[in-house]
Design a protein around this motif. Structure first.
Motif, PDB file in Angstrom:
ATOM      1  N   ALA A  11       0.841  -1.192   0.000  1.00  0.00           N
ATOM      2  CA  ALA A  11       0.000   0.000   0.000  1.00  0.00           C
ATOM      3  C   ALA A  11       0.879   1.247   0.000  1.00  0.00           C
ATOM      4  CB  ALA A  11      -0.908   0.003   1.225  1.00  0.00           C
ATOM      5  N   VAL A  12       0.485   2.220  -0.793  1.00  0.00           N
ATOM      6  CA  VAL A  12       1.205   3.483  -0.861  1.00  0.00           C
ATOM      7  C   VAL A  12       0.748   4.348   0.314  1.00  0.00           C
ATOM      8  CG1 VAL A  12       1.557   5.582  -2.223  1.00  0.00           C
ATOM      9  CG2 VAL A  12       1.402   3.364  -3.361  1.00  0.00           C
ATOM     10  N   LYS A  13       1.714   4.857   1.066  1.00  0.00           N
ATOM     11  CA  LYS A  13       1.383   5.712   2.198  1.00  0.00           C
ATOM     12  C   LYS A  13       0.780   7.010   1.687  1.00  0.00           C
ATOM     13  CE  LYS A  13       3.332   7.901   6.327  1.00  0.00           C
ATOM     14  NZ  LYS A  13       2.090   7.926   6.996  1.00  0.00           N
ATOM     15  N   THR A  14      -0.306   7.418   2.306  1.00  0.00           N
ATOM     16  CA  THR A  14      -0.931   8.689   1.946  1.00  0.00           C
ATOM     17  C   THR A  14      -0.894   9.630   3.142  1.00  0.00           C
ATOM     18  OG1 THR A  14      -3.152   7.903   2.524  1.00  0.00           O
ATOM     19  CG2 THR A  14      -2.446   7.645   0.219  1.00  0.00           C
ATOM     20  N   TYR A  15      -0.984  10.918   2.820  1.00  0.00           N
ATOM     21  CA  TYR A  15      -0.900  11.965   3.828  1.00  0.00           C
ATOM     22  C   TYR A  15      -2.106  12.891   3.694  1.00  0.00           C
ATOM     23  CZ  TYR A  15       4.024  10.559   3.750  1.00  0.00           C
ATOM     24  OH  TYR A  15       5.192   9.841   3.784  1.00  0.00           O
ATOM     25  N   SER A  16      -2.526  13.444   4.816  1.00  0.00           N
ATOM     26  CA  SER A  16      -3.594  14.445   4.804  1.00  0.00           C
ATOM     27  C   SER A  16      -3.004  15.791   4.417  1.00  0.00           C
ATOM     28  CB  SER A  16      -4.234  14.552   6.191  1.00  0.00           C
ATOM     29  OG  SER A  16      -3.305  15.160   7.098  1.00  0.00           O
ATOM     30  N   ILE A  17      -3.868  16.735   4.111  1.00  0.00           N
ATOM     31  CA  ILE A  17      -3.377  18.059   3.751  1.00  0.00           C
ATOM     32  C   ILE A  17      -2.648  18.702   4.934  1.00  0.00           C
ATOM     33  CG2 ILE A  17      -5.489  19.337   4.291  1.00  0.00           C
ATOM     34  CD1 ILE A  17      -4.885  20.923   1.606  1.00  0.00           C
ATOM     35  N   GLY A  18      -3.113  18.436   6.152  1.00  0.00           N
ATOM     36  CA  GLY A  18      -2.440  18.963   7.343  1.00  0.00           C
ATOM     37  C   GLY A  18      -1.031  18.407   7.484  1.00  0.00           C
ATOM     38  N   GLU A  19      -0.887  17.112   7.221  1.00  0.00           N
ATOM     39  CA  GLU A  19       0.445  16.497   7.286  1.00  0.00           C
ATOM     40  C   GLU A  19       1.360  17.069   6.214  1.00  0.00           C
ATOM     41  OE1 GLU A  19      -0.386  12.004   8.955  1.00  0.00           O
ATOM     42  OE2 GLU A  19      -1.090  12.485   6.917  1.00  0.00           O
ATOM     43  N   VAL A  20       0.823  17.261   5.015  1.00  0.00           N
ATOM     44  CA  VAL A  20       1.619  17.819   3.924  1.00  0.00           C
ATOM     45  C   VAL A  20       2.019  19.254   4.256  1.00  0.00           C
ATOM     46  CG1 VAL A  20       1.614  18.459   1.474  1.00  0.00           C
ATOM     47  CG2 VAL A  20       0.630  16.282   2.200  1.00  0.00           C
ATOM     48  N   SER A  21       1.117  19.980   4.887  1.00  0.00           N
ATOM     49  CA  SER A  21       1.420  21.338   5.313  1.00  0.00           C
ATOM     50  C   SER A  21       2.600  21.349   6.285  1.00  0.00           C
ATOM     51  CB  SER A  21       0.183  21.966   5.973  1.00  0.00           C
ATOM     52  OG  SER A  21       0.483  23.243   6.470  1.00  0.00           O
ATOM     53  N   LYS A  22       2.594  20.429   7.234  1.00  0.00           N
ATOM     54  CA  LYS A  22       3.709  20.344   8.198  1.00  0.00           C
ATOM     55  C   LYS A  22       5.007  19.932   7.506  1.00  0.00           C
ATOM     56  CE  LYS A  22       1.001  19.377  12.307  1.00  0.00           C
ATOM     57  NZ  LYS A  22       0.596  18.381  13.309  1.00  0.00           N
ATOM     58  N   ILE A  23       4.923  18.987   6.603  1.00  0.00           N
ATOM     59  CA  ILE A  23       6.113  18.483   5.902  1.00  0.00           C
ATOM     60  C   ILE A  23       6.737  19.567   5.033  1.00  0.00           C
ATOM     61  CG2 ILE A  23       6.890  16.883   4.098  1.00  0.00           C
ATOM     62  CD1 ILE A  23       4.760  14.877   5.241  1.00  0.00           C
ATOM     63  N   THR A  24       5.899  20.301   4.301  1.00  0.00           N
ATOM     64  CA  THR A  24       6.412  21.287   3.347  1.00  0.00           C
ATOM     65  C   THR A  24       6.590  22.685   3.938  1.00  0.00           C
ATOM     66  OG1 THR A  24       4.190  21.887   2.585  1.00  0.00           O
ATOM     67  CG2 THR A  24       5.342  20.099   1.392  1.00  0.00           C
ATOM     68  N   GLY A  25       5.941  22.930   5.075  1.00  0.00           N
ATOM     69  CA  GLY A  25       5.990  24.266   5.660  1.00  0.00           C
ATOM     70  C   GLY A  25       5.069  25.259   4.977  1.00  0.00           C
ATOM     71  N   LEU A  26       4.192  24.753   4.124  1.00  0.00           N
ATOM     72  CA  LEU A  26       3.246  25.617   3.405  1.00  0.00           C
ATOM     73  C   LEU A  26       1.878  25.566   4.077  1.00  0.00           C
ATOM     74  CD1 LEU A  26       4.049  24.565  -0.269  1.00  0.00           C
ATOM     75  CD2 LEU A  26       4.715  26.696   0.859  1.00  0.00           C
ATOM     76  N   PRO A  27       1.158  26.678   4.070  1.00  0.00           N
ATOM     77  CA  PRO A  27      -0.203  26.630   4.616  1.00  0.00           C
ATOM     78  C   PRO A  27      -1.100  25.714   3.774  1.00  0.00           C
ATOM     79  CG  PRO A  27       0.458  28.903   4.062  1.00  0.00           C
ATOM     80  CD  PRO A  27       1.540  27.983   3.591  1.00  0.00           C
ATOM     81  N   SER A  28      -2.077  25.132   4.406  1.00  0.00           N
ATOM     82  CA  SER A  28      -3.027  24.267   3.690  1.00  0.00           C
ATOM     83  C   SER A  28      -3.692  25.018   2.553  1.00  0.00           C
ATOM     84  CB  SER A  28      -4.091  23.728   4.651  1.00  0.00           C
ATOM     85  OG  SER A  28      -3.502  22.912   5.630  1.00  0.00           O
ATOM     86  N   SER A  29      -3.950  26.302   2.756  1.00  0.00           N
ATOM     87  CA  SER A  29      -4.598  27.098   1.709  1.00  0.00           C
ATOM     88  C   SER A  29      -3.739  27.163   0.447  1.00  0.00           C
ATOM     89  CB  SER A  29      -4.901  28.515   2.217  1.00  0.00           C
ATOM     90  OG  SER A  29      -3.711  29.157   2.634  1.00  0.00           O
ATOM     91  N   THR A  30      -2.414  27.241   0.611  1.00  0.00           N
ATOM     92  CA  THR A  30      -1.513  27.260  -0.546  1.00  0.00           C
ATOM     93  C   THR A  30      -1.551  25.919  -1.258  1.00  0.00           C
ATOM     94  OG1 THR A  30      -0.063  28.888   0.484  1.00  0.00           O
ATOM     95  CG2 THR A  30       0.891  27.547  -1.286  1.00  0.00           C
ATOM     96  N   ILE A  31      -1.579  24.843  -0.513  1.00  0.00           N
ATOM     97  CA  ILE A  31      -1.621  23.506  -1.110  1.00  0.00           C
ATOM     98  C   ILE A  31      -2.938  23.313  -1.864  1.00  0.00           C
ATOM     99  CG2 ILE A  31      -1.593  21.027  -0.605  1.00  0.00           C
ATOM    100  CD1 ILE A  31       0.203  21.829   1.872  1.00  0.00           C
ATOM    101  N   ARG A  32      -4.042  23.780  -1.293  1.00  0.00           N
ATOM    102  CA  ARG A  32      -5.327  23.705  -1.998  1.00  0.00           C
ATOM    103  C   ARG A  32      -5.284  24.551  -3.270  1.00  0.00           C
ATOM    104  NH1 ARG A  32      -7.251  23.262   3.281  1.00  0.00           N
ATOM    105  NH2 ARG A  32      -7.431  25.506   3.609  1.00  0.00           N
ATOM    106  N   TYR A  33      -4.645  25.715  -3.183  1.00  0.00           N
ATOM    107  CA  TYR A  33      -4.514  26.587  -4.356  1.00  0.00           C
ATOM    108  C   TYR A  33      -3.726  25.883  -5.452  1.00  0.00           C
ATOM    109  CZ  TYR A  33      -3.424  30.758  -7.123  1.00  0.00           C
ATOM    110  OH  TYR A  33      -3.285  31.671  -8.139  1.00  0.00           O
ATOM    111  N   TYR A  34      -2.623  25.235  -5.079  1.00  0.00           N
ATOM    112  CA  TYR A  34      -1.838  24.478  -6.055  1.00  0.00           C
ATOM    113  C   TYR A  34      -2.683  23.406  -6.709  1.00  0.00           C
ATOM    114  CZ  TYR A  34       2.574  26.531  -4.364  1.00  0.00           C
ATOM    115  OH  TYR A  34       3.597  27.369  -4.033  1.00  0.00           O
ATOM    116  N   ASP A  35      -3.518  22.751  -5.921  1.00  0.00           N
ATOM    117  CA  ASP A  35      -4.403  21.732  -6.482  1.00  0.00           C
ATOM    118  C   ASP A  35      -5.385  22.374  -7.461  1.00  0.00           C
ATOM    119  OD1 ASP A  35      -5.832  19.341  -6.930  1.00  0.00           O
ATOM    120  OD2 ASP A  35      -7.090  19.652  -5.153  1.00  0.00           O
TER     121      ASP A  35
END
Length: 146
Positions: free
Chosen positions: A4-28
């Protein structure tokens, strides 16, 4: 056996990348994440590949690419192997532009260092009288210098 491929929530990705969740949603919303999967309820399920793409997007932004240029790049990613040559060219072009900018910045830094030293000496002397003769800008930085 399928791993199984490990998946991450947007909150986890925010912590990993240092970007706000809003920026990640914008990128999406700009389709910067061509492989991002969503659950039937619309929950984003990020993989390491998506995180790596976000990091590359941030790199491209810092190197001066516009959002439109980054969108073009992420469209190329989605094309797979057909766009390898174009993607490589994008990175070489971007790299050269950054090297050119760094060269110009080094020249600018050298001038700033010169003026810092100039004023340090003037302050130490209590006047510009001597330093203006000893440290002439036009002699230190002739117009033809590259």
């Amino acid at each position: 056996m399928v791993t199984a491929v490990k998946t991450y929530s947007i909150g986890e990705v925010s912590k990993i990348t240092g970007l706000p969740s809003s920026t990640i949603r914008y990128y999406d919303s700009l389709n910067f994440l061509p492989y991002l999967e969503k659950s039937p309820q619309g929950i984003r399920k990020f993989t390491q590949r998506d995180i790596d793409t976000i990091r590359i997007v941030e790199c491209l932004k810092k190197s001066g690419l516009t959002l439109k240029e980054i969108q073009a790049y992420t469209k190329m990613i989605a094309q797979g192997d057909r766009s390898i040559v174009q993607r490589r060219e994008l990175f070489y072009t971007t790299r050269q532009r950054l090297l050119d900018q760094m060269h110009e910045m080094k020249k600018t830094l050298k001038m700033l260092d010169f003026k810092c030293e100039y004023y340090d000496r003037a302050i130490a002397d209590g006047t510009e009288k001597y330093v203006s003769t000893d440290m002439q800008f036009s002699k230190a930085f002739p117009e033809t210098e590259d």
